[in-house]
Design a protein around this motif. Structure first.
Motif, PDB file in Angstrom:
ATOM      1  N   LEU A   1       0.865  -1.191   0.000  1.00  0.00           N
ATOM      2  CA  LEU A   1       0.000   0.000   0.000  1.00  0.00           C
ATOM      3  C   LEU A   1       0.894   1.232   0.000  1.00  0.00           C
ATOM      4  N   TYR A   2       0.368   2.331  -0.525  1.00  0.00           N
ATOM      5  CA  TYR A   2       1.143   3.568  -0.530  1.00  0.00           C
ATOM      6  C   TYR A   2       0.976   4.234   0.836  1.00  0.00           C
TER       7      TYR A   2
ATOM      8  N   SER B   1      -4.287   8.023   1.877  1.00  0.00           N
ATOM      9  CA  SER B   1      -5.389   7.428   2.624  1.00  0.00           C
ATOM     10  C   SER B   1      -5.873   6.182   1.883  1.00  0.00           C
ATOM     11  N   VAL B   2      -6.676   5.411   2.589  1.00  0.00           N
ATOM     12  CA  VAL B   2      -7.223   4.205   1.971  1.00  0.00           C
ATOM     13  C   VAL B   2      -7.956   4.570   0.679  1.00  0.00           C
ATOM     14  N   TYR B   3      -8.738   5.653   0.758  1.00  0.00           N
ATOM     15  CA  TYR B   3      -9.478   6.083  -0.432  1.00  0.00           C
ATOM     16  C   TYR B   3      -8.519   6.336  -1.592  1.00  0.00           C
ATOM     17  N   HIS B   4      -7.444   7.077  -1.312  1.00  0.00           N
ATOM     18  CA  HIS B   4      -6.524   7.410  -2.396  1.00  0.00           C
ATOM     19  C   HIS B   4      -5.740   6.208  -2.885  1.00  0.00           C
ATOM     20  N   ASN B   5      -5.424   5.311  -1.973  1.00  0.00           N
ATOM     21  CA  ASN B   5      -4.781   4.084  -2.395  1.00  0.00           C
ATOM     22  C   ASN B   5      -5.620   3.388  -3.455  1.00  0.00           C
ATOM     23  N   MET B   6      -6.929   3.341  -3.190  1.00  0.00           N
ATOM     24  CA  MET B   6      -7.807   2.636  -4.110  1.00  0.00           C
ATOM     25  C   MET B   6      -8.071   3.464  -5.366  1.00  0.00           C
ATOM     26  N   ALA B   7      -8.136   4.787  -5.199  1.00  0.00           N
ATOM     27  CA  ALA B   7      -8.496   5.634  -6.333  1.00  0.00           C
ATOM     28  C   ALA B   7      -7.304   5.920  -7.246  1.00  0.00           C
ATOM     29  N   PHE B   8      -6.096   5.663  -6.753  1.00  0.00           N
ATOM     30  CA  PHE B   8      -4.891   6.147  -7.435  1.00  0.00           C
ATOM     31  C   PHE B   8      -4.800   5.725  -8.904  1.00  0.00           C
ATOM     32  N   ALA B   9      -5.022   4.443  -9.149  1.00  0.00           N
ATOM     33  CA  ALA B   9      -4.893   3.943 -10.527  1.00  0.00           C
ATOM     34  C   ALA B   9      -5.904   4.631 -11.443  1.00  0.00           C
TER      35      ALA B   9
ATOM     36  N   LEU C   1     -12.072   4.422   4.903  1.00  0.00           N
ATOM     37  CA  LEU C   1     -11.586   5.135   3.710  1.00  0.00           C
ATOM     38  C   LEU C   1     -10.703   6.336   4.019  1.00  0.00           C
ATOM     39  N   ASP C   2     -10.907   6.981   5.169  1.00  0.00           N
ATOM     40  CA  ASP C   2     -10.129   8.183   5.471  1.00  0.00           C
ATOM     41  C   ASP C   2      -8.806   7.873   6.175  1.00  0.00           C
ATOM     42  N   ARG C   3      -8.630   6.630   6.568  1.00  0.00           N
ATOM     43  CA  ARG C   3      -7.438   6.312   7.351  1.00  0.00           C
ATOM     44  C   ARG C   3      -6.233   6.094   6.458  1.00  0.00           C
ATOM     45  N   LYS C   4      -5.053   6.213   7.091  1.00  0.00           N
ATOM     46  CA  LYS C   4      -3.818   5.869   6.411  1.00  0.00           C
ATOM     47  C   LYS C   4      -3.526   4.383   6.671  1.00  0.00           C
ATOM     48  N   PRO C   5      -2.805   3.744   5.763  1.00  0.00           N
ATOM     49  CA  PRO C   5      -2.537   2.304   5.928  1.00  0.00           C
ATOM     50  C   PRO C   5      -1.932   1.941   7.284  1.00  0.00           C
ATOM     51  N   ARG C   6      -1.096   2.826   7.846  1.00  0.00           N
ATOM     52  CA  ARG C   6      -0.421   2.462   9.100  1.00  0.00           C
ATOM     53  C   ARG C   6      -1.407   2.317  10.245  1.00  0.00           C
ATOM     54  N   ALA C   7      -2.605   2.899  10.089  1.00  0.00           N
ATOM     55  CA  ALA C   7      -3.598   2.809  11.165  1.00  0.00           C
ATOM     56  C   ALA C   7      -4.494   1.590  11.006  1.00  0.00           C
ATOM     57  N   LEU C   8      -4.135   0.690  10.102  1.00  0.00           N
ATOM     58  CA  LEU C   8      -4.976  -0.475   9.848  1.00  0.00           C
ATOM     59  C   LEU C   8      -4.330  -1.739  10.389  1.00  0.00           C
TER      60      LEU C   8
ATOM     61  N   GLY D   1      -3.570  -5.923  10.047  1.00  0.00           N
ATOM     62  CA  GLY D   1      -3.125  -6.729   8.906  1.00  0.00           C
ATOM     63  C   GLY D   1      -4.282  -7.144   8.009  1.00  0.00           C
ATOM     64  N   GLY D   2      -5.361  -7.584   8.621  1.00  0.00           N
ATOM     65  CA  GLY D   2      -6.519  -8.031   7.849  1.00  0.00           C
ATOM     66  C   GLY D   2      -7.134  -6.889   7.055  1.00  0.00           C
ATOM     67  N   GLN D   3      -7.174  -5.703   7.691  1.00  0.00           N
ATOM     68  CA  GLN D   3      -7.747  -4.545   6.997  1.00  0.00           C
ATOM     69  C   GLN D   3      -6.871  -4.121   5.829  1.00  0.00           C
ATOM     70  N   ARG D   4      -5.549  -4.149   6.050  1.00  0.00           N
ATOM     71  CA  ARG D   4      -4.634  -3.808   4.954  1.00  0.00           C
ATOM     72  C   ARG D   4      -4.843  -4.755   3.779  1.00  0.00           C
ATOM     73  N   GLN D   5      -5.010  -6.025   4.126  1.00  0.00           N
ATOM     74  CA  GLN D   5      -5.241  -7.044   3.110  1.00  0.00           C
ATOM     75  C   GLN D   5      -6.479  -6.686   2.277  1.00  0.00           C
ATOM     76  N   ARG D   6      -7.529  -6.253   2.971  1.00  0.00           N
ATOM     77  CA  ARG D   6      -8.756  -5.889   2.265  1.00  0.00           C
ATOM     78  C   ARG D   6      -8.534  -4.680   1.373  1.00  0.00           C
ATOM     79  N   VAL D   7      -7.768  -3.716   1.886  1.00  0.00           N
ATOM     80  CA  VAL D   7      -7.502  -2.522   1.070  1.00  0.00           C
ATOM     81  C   VAL D   7      -6.720  -2.912  -0.178  1.00  0.00           C
ATOM     82  N   ALA D   8      -5.731  -3.804   0.009  1.00  0.00           N
ATOM     83  CA  ALA D   8      -4.940  -4.247  -1.146  1.00  0.00           C
ATOM     84  C   ALA D   8      -5.837  -4.910  -2.184  1.00  0.00           C
ATOM     85  N   LEU D   9      -6.785  -5.709  -1.696  1.00  0.00           N
ATOM     86  CA  LEU D   9      -7.741  -6.329  -2.610  1.00  0.00           C
ATOM     87  C   LEU D   9      -8.605  -5.258  -3.274  1.00  0.00           C
TER      88      LEU D   9
END
Lengths: 300, 382
Positions: B95-96, B100-108, B136-143, B145-153
């Motif tokens: 994850l970047y 934020s989670v939103y931007h991680n997902m929206a980036f591409a 969606l508003d959080r940064k990856p470091r505040a997640l 492991g399972g949540q990060r996994q979901r964001v990556a998905l």
């Protein structure tokens, strides 16, 4: 990156104050005493030429200082020097770091060579540049100019501040390179791969991944370099001696002139206090910047 | 959605003398596979078998040194990763950290200059599917492991790519979460129907998730088949041992008359197995393979296969008990009833049905009798 240092176990109460005392005491003697003495002298009428005529002068030295056009020249020169050197070293350092982060034959040797100017002492840097590079008669630069059919430039008299900026930048670009290179090497490869798969081109990759990753490292470089650039002295002393006129007189050199040419301890102490204030203004901004970013970057 | 075709794909590293590390000269050799549209393909094998390299070649992060990779018929060997329309989920999530989670997902999508409303809609949609709307508003470091996994998905989902690649995405999660996410990814795949490659070293993951599984070893494909077929009809001793937990037991056996014998065991073979051994040039020795779950206590089971040895290890797992029995030089694992009244050191008599026995060539480790097995020969020609 490291966890916050305040989460020690709450049950064990170490004698914190007593353990901290030596460090605090050391800092007091090391920093507060000289600062207080400088403050004290800045309020004194004290010239070494007339050591007997000494007495309290109030803010007279400050008045003289602020009405001295040379002081304002020195202040402007200092700011110009710090700003341009920062710009050049950070941009060049970043470009070189990106270059040296790639794999190529002889990279180890090239890196060592690129970093070597940083190991040269400031006075030596000044002399090398003054006599071997910038000299209008037998300097390397003038030889290049002549062999291309141009009139050689008298760097130190025609562009004195630019010459000093070049010297300091030459010396400090390797520092920026070194620190930014370690920053680049700590960038996880998979983030670059992820962003490539996400459709980013080289520029977007740099802009959105590499640069934010380097953020903290950049702040560290900028902070340390500004502190050193604010106090640059040896390069100026060894080459232009602050001249021609006041063209390359910065604050440290101004203080030096006041204390060791005019023997006016009062005036140069006041100027020193001015330099401390300036450094603190820079430091406050930078520390806020850095602290904010360290917090943002921790627990990554 | 896409059909991915790999034809004679290979990855060879120039062997660099003096370079540290004994890198395999050939990381992947002769990789041939054609997926169906929307298929879930699992690449599985021990570490260093080339499964990750294969996936990275599909992504374009590594160049294949030979062969062709086609996506929907187009050869992508020379296409940059960013133009392949492939989304990848990394083991480390990648994850970047500053977004934020939103931007991680929206980036591409933002890179592709997708209209803002569309981006928002798609991110919200993906977040809803993965149940991460509140993050969606959080940064990856505040997640976690399972949540990060979901964001990556989610980051992969949002792009609606032609192909999903997942490189051991669950290996950084704890055991319970892994089982949960396993089911979730399977459900997602059924819902979206995107062609997916999934790399893992865990055969349980492979068996539970894959529609087809590619078993690899030392850069070569060992077998491509459905989970059921891999379990029932492994092509060689490696696949037989790799698929199934605990692993299949292997014993060297001598063939005499219609019976396989060895120290501490014997087993009369069925006609099909006899034919397999007879056909193949009167082999006197072969490997006998029998799975732990096909071994039973002799007093409760009547099968012609017999096996007897001293018990060395007893592992009660709750529903079943694992017993390890010393047969000659090998320890044979048997999955027995929960209430096993046997002590360590006792002699335990086990029985098994010869129909569950697998036979392997003593030299080549290939499964014997596949040619005459009607179920397999039908597949081999397909």
């Amino acid at each position: 990156m490291s966890a916050s240092p305040t989460n020690a176990s709450p049950k064990r109460r170490a004698p914190t104050r007593r353990l901290m005392a030596p460090a605090v005491l050391f800092l007091l003697i090391w920093m507060i005493v000289p600062l207080a003495m400088t403050l004290y002298y800045s309020l004194q009428d004290y010239n070494l030429m007339m050591p007997d005529m000494r007495g309290f002068a109030g803010f007279l030295s400050y008045e003289l200082l602020f009405t001295d056009p040379v002081f304002w020249d020195a202040l402007l020169n200092t700011l110009l020097l710090v700003a341009t050197c920062l710009l050049i070293t950070v941009v060049a350092g970043l470009a070189l770091a990106l270059l040296f982060n790639r794999t190529f034959v002889g990279r180890g040797i090239a890196r060592t060579l690129a970093i070597s100017p940083f190991f040269v002492m400031p006075v030596v840097t000044g002399l090398i540049w003054k006599y071997m590079l910038l000299d209008p008669v037998y300097g390397l630069f003038s030889w290049v100019m002549r062999s291309m059919g141009f009139e050689p430039i008298e760097w130190l008299s025609s562009y004195p501040l630019l010459s000093v900026v070049m010297m300091i930048s030459w010396e400090w670009t390797p520092f920026a390179l070194l620190i930014l290179l370690t920053g680049l090497q700590s960038l996880p490869e998979d983030q670059l791969e992820a962003v490539r798969l996400d459709g980013a081109n080289r520029w977007q990759e740099f802009r959105h991944i590499v640069l934010p990753h380097l953020g903290q490292v950049l702040y560290v470089v900028v902070m340390l370099e500004s502190i050193f650039f604010l106090t640059s002295f040896a390069e100026i002393y060894a080459t232009t001696s602050g001249g021609p006129g006041t063209a390359t007189t910065n604050l440290p050199y101004y203080i030096y002139l006041g204390a060791f040419y005019q023997y006016d301890i009062g005036l140069s102490s006041a100027a020193a206090i001015g330099a401390v204030v300036l450094a603190n203004i820079c430091a406050i901004f930078l520390i806020r910047f850095v602290a904010g970013n360290l917090n943002a970057g921790s627990q990554r | 959605m896409a059909i991915v075709e790999l034809k004679d794909v290979a990855k060879r590293y120039d062997s660099m003398p003096g370079k540290k590390g004994g890198e395999h000269a050939n990381a992947v050799e002769d990789f041939n596979l054609i997926t169906r549209d929307g298929e879930f393909v699992v690449l599985v094998g021990p570490s260093g078998c080339g499964k990750s390299t294969t996936m990275r070649m599909i992504a374009g992060l590594e160049h294949n040194t030979a062969g062709e990779i086609r996506i929907n018929g187009q050869d992508v060997s020379a296409v940059e990763p960013r133009d392949r329309d492939i989304a990848m989920v990394f083991q480390s999530y990648a994850l970047y950290p500053h977004m934020s989670v939103y931007h991680n997902m929206a980036f591409a999508l933002e890179l592709k200059k997708t209209p803002k409303d569309e981006v928002k809609k798609r991110v919200q949609e993906a977040a809803k599917i993965l149940d991460i709307e509140h993050l969606l508003d959080r940064k990856p470091r505040a997640l976690s492991g399972g949540q990060r996994q979901r964001v990556a998905l989610g980051r992969a989902l949002v792009r609606q790519p032609q192909v999903f690649l997942m490189d051991e995405p669950l290996s950084n999660l704890d055991a319970r979460l892994r089982v949960e996410m396993r089911a979730e990814i399977t459900r997602l795949h059924r819902r979206l129907g995107v062609t997916t490659f999934y790399v893992t070293h865990d055969q349980t993951e492979a068996m539970t998730m894959g529609q087809r599984i590619v078993v690899m070893r030392d850069g070569r494909i060992q077998q491509i088949d459905t989970p059921y077929n891999l379990y029932e009809r492994p092509l060689n001793r490696f696949v037989a041992g790799f698929i199934g937990t605990p692993s299949m037991n292997f014993l060297q056996a001598d063939y005499q008359g219609d019976t396989l014998r060895g120290e501490g065991f014997s087993c009369s073979l069925n006609p099909h197995q006899q034919a397999a051994l007879g056909d193949a040039g009167q082999r006197a020795r072969c490997w006998l393979g029998i799975r732990p779950e096909h071994l039973h206590q002799a007093d409760t089971f009547t099968g012609s296969g017999r096996l007897e040895g001293a018990v060395e290890v007893i592992e009660p797992l709750g529903p079943v008990t694992m017993a390890q029995v010393r047969i000659g030089e090998t320890l044979v694992t048997a999955q027995l009833a929960a209430h096993l009244e046997v002590q360590i050191g006792d002699t335990l008599a086990l029985a098994f049905d010869p129909d569950h026995v697998h036979l392997f060539d003593i030299d080549s480790d290939r499964t014997l009798g596949l040619e005459t097995d009607p179920a397999v020969s039908a597949q081999a020609t397909a």
